[in-house]
Each structure stands twice: as structure tokens, then as C-alpha cells.
Design a protein around this motif. Structure first.
Motif, mmCIF file in Angstrom:
data_model
loop_
_atom_site.group_PDB
_atom_site.id
_atom_site.type_symbol
_atom_site.label_atom_id
_atom_site.label_comp_id
_atom_site.label_asym_id
_atom_site.label_seq_id
_atom_site.Cartn_x
_atom_site.Cartn_y
_atom_site.Cartn_z
ATOM 1 N N VAL A 441 -57.490 52.606 24.384
ATOM 2 C CA VAL A 441 -57.397 54.070 24.390
ATOM 3 C C VAL A 441 -57.480 54.641 22.981
ATOM 4 C CG1 VAL A 441 -56.034 56.020 25.234
ATOM 5 C CG2 VAL A 441 -55.959 53.848 26.452
ATOM 6 N N ALA A 442 -57.097 53.858 21.980
ATOM 7 C CA ALA A 442 -57.048 54.355 20.597
ATOM 8 C C ALA A 442 -58.446 54.699 20.085
ATOM 9 C CB ALA A 442 -56.415 53.300 19.691
ATOM 10 N N PRO A 443 -58.555 55.698 19.194
ATOM 11 C CA PRO A 443 -59.853 56.011 18.581
ATOM 12 C C PRO A 443 -60.392 54.833 17.770
ATOM 13 C CG PRO A 443 -58.241 57.752 18.178
ATOM 14 C CD PRO A 443 -57.485 56.604 18.753
ATOM 15 N N ARG A 444 -61.676 54.829 17.506
ATOM 16 C CA ARG A 444 -62.308 53.706 16.803
ATOM 17 C C ARG A 444 -61.765 53.522 15.390
ATOM 18 N NH1 ARG A 444 -67.064 51.354 18.454
ATOM 19 N NH2 ARG A 444 -67.739 51.185 16.287
ATOM 20 N N ASP A 445 -61.320 54.601 14.754
ATOM 21 C CA ASP A 445 -60.807 54.493 13.388
ATOM 22 C C ASP A 445 -59.285 54.431 13.336
ATOM 23 O OD1 ASP A 445 -60.373 57.033 14.286
ATOM 24 O OD2 ASP A 445 -61.024 58.045 12.442
ATOM 25 N N SER A 446 -58.645 54.123 14.455
ATOM 26 C CA SER A 446 -57.185 54.131 14.507
ATOM 27 C C SER A 446 -56.592 52.985 13.695
ATOM 28 C CB SER A 446 -56.717 54.030 15.961
ATOM 29 O OG SER A 446 -55.319 53.907 16.026
ATOM 30 N N ARG A 447 -55.453 53.264 13.039
ATOM 31 C CA ARG A 447 -54.755 52.237 12.268
ATOM 32 C C ARG A 447 -54.076 51.206 13.162
ATOM 33 N NH1 ARG A 447 -53.547 53.694 6.996
ATOM 34 N NH2 ARG A 447 -52.819 51.536 6.837
ATOM 35 N N VAL A 448 -53.965 51.521 14.445
ATOM 36 C CA VAL A 448 -53.304 50.580 15.339
ATOM 37 C C VAL A 448 -54.113 49.291 15.483
ATOM 38 C CG1 VAL A 448 -54.335 51.265 17.551
ATOM 39 C CG2 VAL A 448 -51.947 50.539 17.487
ATOM 40 N N LEU A 449 -55.416 49.339 15.118
ATOM 41 C CA LEU A 449 -56.233 48.129 15.181
ATOM 42 C C LEU A 449 -55.867 47.136 14.076
ATOM 43 C CD1 LEU A 449 -59.698 49.672 16.024
ATOM 44 C CD2 LEU A 449 -58.424 48.068 17.431
ATOM 45 N N ASP A 450 -55.053 47.568 13.112
ATOM 46 C CA ASP A 450 -54.558 46.658 12.075
ATOM 47 C C ASP A 450 -53.237 46.009 12.474
ATOM 48 O OD1 ASP A 450 -56.699 47.214 10.372
ATOM 49 O OD2 ASP A 450 -55.698 48.980 9.547
ATOM 50 N N CYS A 451 -52.787 46.270 13.702
ATOM 51 C CA CYS A 451 -51.478 45.778 14.156
ATOM 52 C C CYS A 451 -51.638 44.976 15.440
ATOM 53 C CB CYS A 451 -50.524 46.956 14.398
ATOM 54 S SG CYS A 451 -50.279 48.020 12.963
ATOM 55 N N ALA A 452 -50.607 44.215 15.754
ATOM 56 C CA ALA A 452 -50.531 43.502 17.028
ATOM 57 C C ALA A 452 -49.444 44.147 17.870
ATOM 58 C CB ALA A 452 -50.232 42.023 16.808
ATOM 59 N N VAL A 453 -49.733 44.369 19.150
ATOM 60 C CA VAL A 453 -48.821 45.072 20.045
ATOM 61 C C VAL A 453 -48.242 44.070 21.050
ATOM 62 C CG1 VAL A 453 -48.556 46.976 21.670
ATOM 63 C CG2 VAL A 453 -50.207 47.155 19.791
ATOM 64 N N PHE A 454 -46.923 44.172 21.264
ATOM 65 C CA PHE A 454 -46.231 43.250 22.158
ATOM 66 C C PHE A 454 -45.346 44.011 23.135
ATOM 67 C CE2 PHE A 454 -47.100 40.975 18.295
ATOM 68 C CZ PHE A 454 -47.456 39.696 18.696
ATOM 69 N N GLY A 455 -45.156 43.408 24.299
ATOM 70 C CA GLY A 455 -44.098 43.831 25.213
ATOM 71 C C GLY A 455 -42.942 42.866 25.053
ATOM 72 N N ASP A 456 -42.461 42.341 26.167
ATOM 73 C CA ASP A 456 -41.369 41.374 26.098
ATOM 74 C C ASP A 456 -41.850 39.969 25.767
ATOM 75 O OD1 ASP A 456 -39.607 43.396 26.826
ATOM 76 O OD2 ASP A 456 -39.874 43.003 28.962
ATOM 77 N N VAL A 457 -43.132 39.709 25.992
ATOM 78 C CA VAL A 457 -43.694 38.379 25.756
ATOM 79 C C VAL A 457 -44.994 38.535 24.988
ATOM 80 C CG1 VAL A 457 -42.670 37.424 27.856
ATOM 81 C CG2 VAL A 457 -44.958 38.400 27.938
ATOM 82 N N ALA A 458 -45.517 37.412 24.534
ATOM 83 C CA ALA A 458 -46.815 37.455 23.858
ATOM 84 C C ALA A 458 -47.895 37.798 24.876
ATOM 85 C CB ALA A 458 -47.116 36.103 23.220
ATOM 86 N N PRO A 459 -48.798 38.721 24.555
ATOM 87 C CA PRO A 459 -49.869 39.084 25.497
ATOM 88 C C PRO A 459 -50.899 37.972 25.610
ATOM 89 C CG PRO A 459 -50.175 40.226 23.426
ATOM 90 C CD PRO A 459 -48.860 39.510 23.315
ATOM 91 N N TYR A 460 -51.715 38.071 26.643
ATOM 92 C CA TYR A 460 -52.779 37.092 26.820
ATOM 93 C C TYR A 460 -53.749 37.118 25.641
ATOM 94 C CZ TYR A 460 -51.346 36.377 31.680
ATOM 95 O OH TYR A 460 -50.656 36.061 32.810
ATOM 96 N N ALA A 461 -54.010 38.314 25.118
ATOM 97 C CA ALA A 461 -54.935 38.437 23.994
ATOM 98 C C ALA A 461 -54.588 39.683 23.196
ATOM 99 C CB ALA A 461 -56.382 38.510 24.485
ATOM 100 N N SER A 462 -54.824 39.612 21.891
ATOM 101 C CA SER A 462 -54.676 40.756 21.001
ATOM 102 C C SER A 462 -56.010 40.982 20.303
ATOM 103 C CB SER A 462 -53.578 40.498 19.955
ATOM 104 O OG SER A 462 -52.327 40.273 20.580
ATOM 105 N N ILE A 463 -56.427 42.237 20.205
ATOM 106 C CA ILE A 463 -57.673 42.592 19.536
ATOM 107 C C ILE A 463 -57.323 43.369 18.273
ATOM 108 C CG2 ILE A 463 -59.802 43.923 19.695
ATOM 109 C CD1 ILE A 463 -59.908 43.307 22.644
#
Length: 527
Positions: A441-463
Motif C-alpha cells: 500500500v505504501a507509495p513507491r518512495d516511502s521510507r517504510v521500504l527501508d524497514c522490516a515489518v513484523f507482527g507477533d512472528v517473523a513473516p513469510y517474506a519481507s520486501i
């Protein structure tokens, strides 16, 4: 439909054309019309994130984009087209999937018409395909676009190949190109190649004519796609435990056939009276097929030959996955598992139509036709219910995911940060796709692409951005290893990471924590 196949009057011929080219695809789309009110399923966001942020759209042709064993660049091209047209709007994506499914129903009818040389038989095949819950259920899941795209190009290949067999040699090249696109959409396309070889074999048995040119048109695309697959994913093979064992093969194929009766009605309960009707119709169909073969009804036999191969072969091609996904009875409640039967039930529709054609001239033809239409009507009702349930399950979570992703995508984060989300009221599968949902959902220039996002467990994949494509960039986290393969791959400007552990160091300055409400609103939490 008794007796020989007469040439219909002009008015009747026009009506048959309108039914095949208009009514059949419309019926297929009406069967899953509630899909237009549906959202995305959590796994869909992986492909959305990938195609939205990938700078080089042709990378899927020469890189492994899923850290898995498959090679499906053409399916991903369709993902790119849908995302270019619709962005993250599920209505646009679902409309395009609906249209593709309708076109496949039309092509089923067209191929059956060409093979049986009877447009009425083609219409029957198209109607059966349109009303089967197993086929419409597959069309609901955006992540499994690969099967409908594979079938689309496979049916084009069969249509062109039949014309090439009839002497129009130029269509052989179209058949070869379509088959290559089919095989590059999903591995189950090999069933289409097998059906083309079966048609070629039938032609040889009937005429003793050796068509080496057409044999090359089938084998050449298979060889090209095999080389590309091997070069792209050289170290994976079947990325499943025990994939080479005979017991695993027998288990995967056996579970596929064991779950087949339940798949007929979309893994949904139906009245007990429908099963005797289905069994009786199946027996009549066997009689029709036997009669067609015994009497040498060329059109019906050709249709049955193609249908039988497409019906049987998919079980042999999907066993590494079906032995896991279908081994547990709980898998029968999952609409997504209908994907294992999409191409097979396309073959079933062709085979069933051939059986009706084989009973030409007998009263039992009308009995089988009536039973088939009754089953199609029940299938249509079940397919519509499956689509409605799917829409109800995905609509609200998708709205929350989009709101959450937009909010996080607009924020500024420290490069290399770990974002931890504490959710309330989200589906349980969210934690495994938390990263890709935010990134999609994030824009193409979003800074969130420099981070890894987690819930309670490690996700299947991080981009993440390609600058962070190393284990050293993520201290305190371990990259997952599966079957000796490291879960890390750079794809142009992006990197796919598979972490083995969630972020533990809560005192880290690179950690950002948020609480996410059921409607997607986010609230920052103190470190």
C-alpha cells in the motif's frame, strides 16, 4: 442432438453463436459475480508489493521472485497489468479476474466446438465449466491468477494446434508460442502439452501420417521453458521435504483424487440427493465415452482424448504441494485449495461433453443432458455462495489493511528500522504477511521500504530496498534457511528476505512499535 450433426438453419446458427460467445462467458461471470464486492486475501499483498515497487518488470523472466521452486513470469506479467490498471483497488483486480474466467469459459466452448465439430457440444462444455464451483472458486483468489492465465494460453494453444492438424501449418507457430506462454504461467500447463501430444498421437493412429513439424512445435517450447526454469531457479527443484520419494508422490496424487468428489461442489455441503444423481450421470457418461470409442465417432473421441489427459495429468504435476495442502481434512474448508482442480475440471468439462456426444441417437443422451444441466444449476448456486462467502471474509480486513498501510507508508522512519505491529481483530494470517501488506500500500518512495515489518512472528517474506540486501544489515535477526537455500534474494531495486526470528531487542533505537485497531487506525507506542 440425436442422429448425425446436421448443418443448422441460419437463424439457429446465429443463436448458437450468440449463446457460445455471449451467454457462456456471461454465465461464468454471473456465477462468481459477488467477487466484485470482495477484497484481497493476505497473501495477495506479496504480489502487489512486488509488482508495485519493482523497477524492472522483466526481472521475473530471469530471476527467482518468490524464493520457491516455480517459474511463472507470464502470470506475473498479468499481475503487473492488473496493478498498472487498478493499483491497490480490489474492485479493478477482481473485475479483471472475472473477465479472464469468462474468457476461459468461452475458450472451453470454442475448443470443444472445434474438436467435436458441433457447436452445441461446445456450448455444453462451456456451461459445465462456467458452473463448476471448483473453477469459479479458483477465479476468486487473486494470488492464484497463475491457473486461469495458464489455462487461457493453454486453450489458445489447443485451438491453434487443432487448426494446424487440419492442415493450416501457420497455426503451428501460434500453438508453439501459446504453449510457451502457458508453460511460463504455471507448471500445470504441462497437462496441455500432454493433450496436444495425445491429439497428435490420435492423428497418427487414424492416418499414419507422421507430423514431425507439429511434434517439434510441442517439444520446442517445453525445452525452452525448461532451460529458462533451470537457469532461474537452479538450486531449488521441489523445495519440499522428501520430494523425491515414491511415497510422497503416491501421497500427493492419492490425496488429490481423494478430495476430488468434495471439490466438485466447491468443498461445500450439498443435499444428499445430489450424490446419487452425480453417480448416475457419471455412469451414463462412461457409457457414452465407451460408445463413442467403439463406434469411432471421431469428434467425440478427439474431445474425450484431450479432456481425459487434461483431467488426469494435473494430479501428477501438483503432488509436491497437494500432499501437504490436501492431506489434512481441514484443507477441505479452504476455497484456495480449489486451485488444484482448475485445469483438471476444464478437462472434465470437455470429457463430459464428449460423453454426451457419444450417446447421440439414444434416449440416454437426453437423460445425461438433463442430469448434467441439473448438476450445473446446483453448481451455479454453490459457486455463487462460495463467491459471496469469499467477499464477506475479505472485504473488511482489506479496508483495514489499506488504511493501515497508507498511514504507515506516509511516516518517516530511520533506515534499517524494525516496525512491530500489535493488532486487534485482524485475521490470524495477518502476522505472516504484515510486511508485504504495509509495503503493497505504501507509495513507491516511502521510507517504510527501508524497514522490516513484523507482527507477533517473523513473516513469510519481507520486501525491502536493495540497499538492505544482506544479513549484516539486520543485526539481531537471522535469515531463514530452507533445504540449504538462504532466504535472501536481490531483484533489481528490491530485496526479498525471509527472517527466522522476530525483532527481540526492545531497547533498540531502530525499533518502532504501533498498535493497530480493527479498522486499520494506528497508534504509536512508547519504546
Amino acid at each position: 442432438m440425436s442422429g448425425s450433426t446436421p448443418t443448422p438453419a441460419p437463424g439457429r446458427a446465429l443463436l448458437l453463436r450468440l449463446t457460445l460467445y455471449g451467454g457462456v462467458p456471461l454465465l461464468a461471470m454471473l456465477a462468481c459475480a459477488p467477487l466484485l464486492d470482495a477484497g484481497f486475501q493476505a497473501e495477495d499483498f506479496y504480489w502487489l508489493a512486488l509488482v508495485r515497487h519493482l523497477d524492472a518488470p522483466l526481472i521475473p523472466f530471469y530471476e527467482n521472485v518468490a524464493l520457491a521452486y516455480f517459474y511463472r513470469p507470464i502470470g506475473l506479467m498479468f499481475w503487473e497489468l492488473c496493478t498498472w490498471l487498478g493499483g491497490t483497488d480490489p474492485w479493478v483486480h477482481n473485475l479483471l479476474d472475472l473477465l479472464l474466467h469468462g474468457v476461459n469459459a468461452l475458450l472451453i466452448g470454442s475448443v470443444a466446438t472445434r474438436l467435436a465439430r458441433d457447436r452445441r457440444i461446445g456450448i455444453l462444455a462451456g456451461v459445465l465449466f462456467a458452473c463448476l464451483p471448483a473453477t469459479s472458486g479458483t477465479a476468486l483468489w487473486t494470488s492464484d491468477r497463475f491457473d486461469p492465465v495458464c489455462l487461457f494460453f493453454g486453450l489458445l494453444a489447443l485451438h491453434a494446434f487443432e487448426r494446424a492438424l487440419a492442415g493450416r501449418r501457420a497455426f503451428g507457430f501460434l500453438a508453439a508460442a501459446s504453449l510457451a506462454l502457458c508453460l511460463s504461467s504455471k507448471e500445470v500447463g504441462l497437462a496441455v502439452a500432454a493433450a496436444m501430444l495425445a491429439l497428435l498421437g490420435w492423428q497418427w493412429l487414424r492416418t499414419r501420417e507422421r507430423r514431425w513439424d507439429l511434434l517439434a512445435m510441442v517439444l520446442a517450447p517445453m525445452a525452452v521453458v525448461f532451460v529458462l526454469h533451470t537457469a532461474t531457479v537452479p538450486s531449488f527443484g521441489f523445495s519440499l521435504d522428501g520430494a523425491q520419494s515414491l511415497s510422497a508422490l503416491l501421497g500427493g496424487v492419492g490425496y488429490w483424487w481423494l478430495r476430488l468428489p468434495a471439490a466438485v461442489f466447491g468443498f461445500r455441503p450439498v443435499g444428499a440427493g445430489w450424490w446419487p444423481l452425480l453417480a448416475t450421470a457419471a455412469l451414463l457418461a462412461l457409457v457414452g465415452l465407451a460408445r463413442a470409442i467403439r463406434q469411432g465417432q471421431e469428434g467425440a473421441v478427439r474431445l474425450a482424448c484431450v479432456g481425459a489427459v487434461m483431467f488426469v495429468v494435473p494430479a501428477l504435476l501438483q503432488w509436491p504441494v497437494t500432499r501437504l495442502a490436501l492431506s489434512d481434512a481441514a484443507g477441505l474448508g479452504l476455497t484456495i485449495n480449489l486451485r488444484f482442480y482448475y485445469l483438471a475440471f476444464a478437462g472434465c468439462a470437455l470429457l463430459w461433453a464428449a460423453a454426451i456426444a457419444g450417446l447421440r441417437g439414444l434416449r440416454s443422451q437426453w437423460l445425461l443432458l438433463a442430469a448434467s444441466l441439473a448438476l450445473a444449476l446446483q453448481g451455479f448456486a454453490v459457486a455463487h455462495r462460495v463467491a459471496r462467502d469469499w467477499a464477506n471474509e475479505t472485504r473488511a480486513p482489506t479496508a483495514a489493511y489499506l488504511a493501515m498501510g497508507e498511514a504507515l507508508g506516509s511516516r518517516s522512519f530511520e533506515p534499517g528500522c524494525r516496525i512491530v505491529l500489535q493488532t486487534s481483530g485482524f485475521p490470524p494470517e495477518f502476522v505472516y504477511y504484515a510486511d508485504v501488506i504495509v509495503k503493497a500500500v505504501a507509495p513507491r518512495d516511502s521510507r517504510v521500504l527501508d524497514c522490516a515489518v513484523f507482527g507477533d512472528v517473523a513473516p513469510y517474506a519481507s520486501i525491502v530496498d536493495a540497499r538492505w540486501c544482506s544479513e549484516d544489515a539486520w543485526p539481531g535477526l537471522a535469515v531463514r534457511r530452507q533445504h540449504g537455500v538462504r532466504g535472501l534474494a536481490q531483484l533489481g531495486n528490491l530485496c526479498i528476505l525471509g527472517f527466522a526470528e522476530p525483532p527481540v531487542p526492545t531497547e533498540s533505537a531502530e525499533l518502532a512499535r504501533f498498535s493497530v485497531a480493527a479498522d486499520g487506525r494506528i497508534t504509536p507506542l512508547p519504546p
